[in-house]
Design an enzyme around this catalytic site. Structure first.
Site, PDB file in Angstrom:
ATOM      1  N   ASN A   9      30.390  50.422 -22.679  1.00 15.84           N
ATOM      2  CA  ASN A   9      29.436  51.519 -22.802  1.00 15.84           C
ATOM      3  C   ASN A   9      30.236  52.805 -22.958  1.00 15.84           C
ATOM      4  O   ASN A   9      30.744  53.346 -21.983  1.00 15.84           O
ATOM      5  CB  ASN A   9      28.560  51.553 -21.535  1.00 15.84           C
ATOM      6  CG  ASN A   9      27.585  52.709 -21.539  1.00 15.84           C
ATOM      7  OD1 ASN A   9      27.425  53.410 -22.537  1.00 15.84           O
ATOM      8  ND2 ASN A   9      26.929  52.928 -20.401  1.00 15.84           N
ATOM      9  N   LYS A  11      29.193  55.641 -23.700  1.00 16.44           N
ATOM     10  CA  LYS A  11      28.384  56.814 -23.310  1.00 16.44           C
ATOM     11  C   LYS A  11      28.517  57.914 -24.367  1.00 16.44           C
ATOM     12  O   LYS A  11      28.685  57.590 -25.547  1.00 16.44           O
ATOM     13  CB  LYS A  11      28.774  57.288 -21.908  1.00 16.44           C
ATOM     14  CG  LYS A  11      28.729  56.142 -20.892  1.00 16.44           C
ATOM     15  CD  LYS A  11      28.808  56.585 -19.461  1.00 16.44           C
ATOM     16  CE  LYS A  11      28.788  55.358 -18.554  1.00 16.44           C
ATOM     17  NZ  LYS A  11      28.779  55.681 -17.141  1.00 16.44           N
ATOM     18  N   HIS A  98      19.669  52.195 -18.068  1.00 14.89           N
ATOM     19  CA  HIS A  98      20.911  52.626 -17.411  1.00 14.89           C
ATOM     20  C   HIS A  98      20.569  53.716 -16.392  1.00 14.89           C
ATOM     21  O   HIS A  98      19.664  54.524 -16.618  1.00 14.89           O
ATOM     22  CB  HIS A  98      21.893  53.154 -18.463  1.00 14.89           C
ATOM     23  CG  HIS A  98      23.246  53.408 -17.891  1.00 14.89           C
ATOM     24  ND1 HIS A  98      23.545  54.535 -17.177  1.00 14.89           N
ATOM     25  CD2 HIS A  98      24.365  52.648 -17.887  1.00 14.89           C
ATOM     26  CE1 HIS A  98      24.810  54.465 -16.756  1.00 14.89           C
ATOM     27  NE2 HIS A  98      25.330  53.325 -17.180  1.00 14.89           N
ATOM     28  N   GLU A 100      21.895  56.431 -15.703  1.00 15.20           N
ATOM     29  CA  GLU A 100      21.936  57.804 -16.232  1.00 15.20           C
ATOM     30  C   GLU A 100      20.640  58.128 -16.970  1.00 15.20           C
ATOM     31  O   GLU A 100      20.164  59.271 -16.940  1.00 15.20           O
ATOM     32  CB  GLU A 100      23.174  57.989 -17.127  1.00 15.20           C
ATOM     33  CG  GLU A 100      24.438  58.080 -16.279  1.00 15.20           C
ATOM     34  CD  GLU A 100      25.701  57.541 -16.934  1.00 15.20           C
ATOM     35  OE1 GLU A 100      25.744  57.412 -18.168  1.00 15.20           O
ATOM     36  OE2 GLU A 100      26.653  57.229 -16.190  1.00 15.20           O
ATOM     37  N   GLU A 168      24.237  47.385 -11.448  1.00 20.64           N
ATOM     38  CA  GLU A 168      25.096  48.564 -11.425  1.00 20.64           C
ATOM     39  C   GLU A 168      24.712  49.453 -10.247  1.00 20.64           C
ATOM     40  O   GLU A 168      23.813  50.311 -10.381  1.00 20.64           O
ATOM     41  CB  GLU A 168      24.940  49.351 -12.723  1.00 20.64           C
ATOM     42  CG  GLU A 168      25.408  48.618 -13.953  1.00 20.64           C
ATOM     43  CD  GLU A 168      25.944  49.605 -14.992  1.00 20.64           C
ATOM     44  OE1 GLU A 168      27.108  49.475 -15.372  1.00 20.64           O
ATOM     45  OE2 GLU A 168      25.201  50.515 -15.377  1.00 20.64           O
ATOM     46  N   GLY A 174      31.155  55.438 -12.518  1.00 25.68           N
ATOM     47  CA  GLY A 174      31.923  56.625 -12.867  1.00 25.68           C
ATOM     48  C   GLY A 174      32.652  57.260 -11.703  1.00 25.68           C
ATOM     49  O   GLY A 174      33.168  58.366 -11.819  1.00 25.68           O
ATOM     50  N   SER A 210      32.695  51.160 -12.250  1.00 28.72           N
ATOM     51  CA  SER A 210      34.134  51.341 -12.027  1.00 28.72           C
ATOM     52  C   SER A 210      34.955  50.058 -12.185  1.00 28.72           C
ATOM     53  O   SER A 210      35.949  49.874 -11.485  1.00 28.72           O
ATOM     54  CB  SER A 210      34.392  52.000 -10.670  1.00 28.72           C
ATOM     55  OG  SER A 210      33.805  53.286 -10.634  1.00 28.72           O
ATOM     56  N   GLY A 231      32.262  51.267 -18.398  1.00 27.89           N
ATOM     57  CA  GLY A 231      32.161  52.624 -18.950  1.00 27.89           C
ATOM     58  C   GLY A 231      33.543  53.205 -19.190  1.00 27.89           C
ATOM     59  O   GLY A 231      34.189  52.929 -20.203  1.00 27.89           O
TER      60      GLY A 231
HETATM   61  P1  PGA Z   1      31.936  53.145 -15.240  1.00 24.89           P
HETATM   62  O1  PGA Z   1      30.503  53.110 -15.979  1.00 24.89           O
HETATM   63  O2  PGA Z   1      32.655  51.891 -15.663  1.00 24.89           O
HETATM   64  O3  PGA Z   1      32.596  54.386 -15.767  1.00 24.89           O
HETATM   65  O4  PGA Z   1      31.680  53.183 -13.795  1.00 24.89           O
HETATM   66  C1  PGA Z   1      29.750  51.928 -15.976  1.00 24.89           C
HETATM   67  C2  PGA Z   1      28.415  52.183 -16.597  1.00 24.89           C
HETATM   68  O5  PGA Z   1      27.864  53.262 -16.450  1.00 24.89           O
HETATM   69  O6  PGA Z   1      27.855  51.296 -17.258  1.00 24.89           O
END
Ligand code: PGA
Length: 255
Positions: A9, A11, A98, A100, A168, A174, A210, A231
């Protein structure tokens, strides 16, 4: 581990040239390390870079996905992109729900369900994200939240429809701090039995939050983890390919 599915992803990252360089390097490293044959790898770039990425994926087994879609196939929805449009530019997957999207853009479970149904209409495989916030975890509401987020989805199940469930935990996204293997194990056990109990034993269950080159092997060793949604670490080809490799190794040791 069943055949792993690893999703990148990106983003809202990568300008056109960066997207081209990143996908080229991923393709190059995957070929060098013979990572083409096991499982599924999906890249989800920003909409405007999908065609650039697609042109670099010809003759590879790597798949394309959108990061989001709207609930309708076309029409007066300024700024939105439909599942049909994603399909037409070569996507086979789309991420829906997601965290976000849920927190920044106010998407609720009803919208997530409608997007999932639309993705199916467009012959896309939805990757549905669920997960609790830190506050919800501290208040011991994790299972209630997961049950609520999947509840109306489970009612629309049809074994002929493919989808992927991504656990998640919002507090791990993140932050650079993934959930502990025991926390992932508990949540995946809960979700696996929920899915199995609702006719979704065919649905892969992947972890996101992460995941990086250093913790991937440990996470893939957790029971009921079928892959990862990545991500930050998916923006560095070496890290992302190391995660793919770790999933292959985990698959090999369990088969
Ligand atoms: P991250 O994001 O690996 O940066 O934690 C994962 C995601 O939002 O799908």
């Amino acid at each position: 581990m069943t055949k792993p599915i690893i999703v990148a992803n990106w983003k809202m990252n990568t300008l056109a040239d960066q997207a081209r360089r990143l996908v080229r390097r991923i393709v190059e490293l995957s070929a060098e390390q013979h990572l083409d044959s096991v499982g599924t790898v999906v890249l989800c770039p920003p909409f405007v870079n999908i065609s650039i990425v697609r042109s670099e994926l010809t003759d590879t087994a790597i798949e394309l996905g959108g990061q989001n879609c709207w609930t309708e196939p076309y029409g007066a929805y300024t700024g939105e992109v439909s599942a049909e449009m994603l399909r037409a530019v070569g996507c086979s997957y789309v991420i829906v729900g997601h965290s976000e999207r849920r927190t920044i853009f106010g998407e609720d479970d009803e919208i997530v369900l409608r997007k999932m149904l639309r993705a199916w209409e467009a012959s896309l495989i939805p990757i549905v994200c669920v997960g609790e916030t830190l506050h919800q975890r501290q208040m011991h509401q994790t299972w209630d939240v997961l049950r609520r987020q999947l509840g109306n989805i489970a009612q629309h199940q049809d074994r002929s429809r493919a989808w992927v469930c991504a656990y998640e935990p919002v507090w791990a996204i993140g932050t650079g701090i993934a959930a502990e293997p025991e926390q992932i194990e508990q949540a995946h056990l809960y979700l696996r039995s929920f899915l199995d109990g609702h006719g979704c034993s065919h649905v892969p269950l992947i972890y996101g939050g992460s995941v990086n080159a250093n913790n991937a092997a440990e996470i893939f060793a957790v029971p009921n983890v079928d892959g990862a949604l990545v991500g930050t670490a998916s923006l560095v080809a070496e890290s992302f390919v190391a995660i793919i490799r770790a999933s292959h190794d985990a698959h090999r040791t369990t088969t």
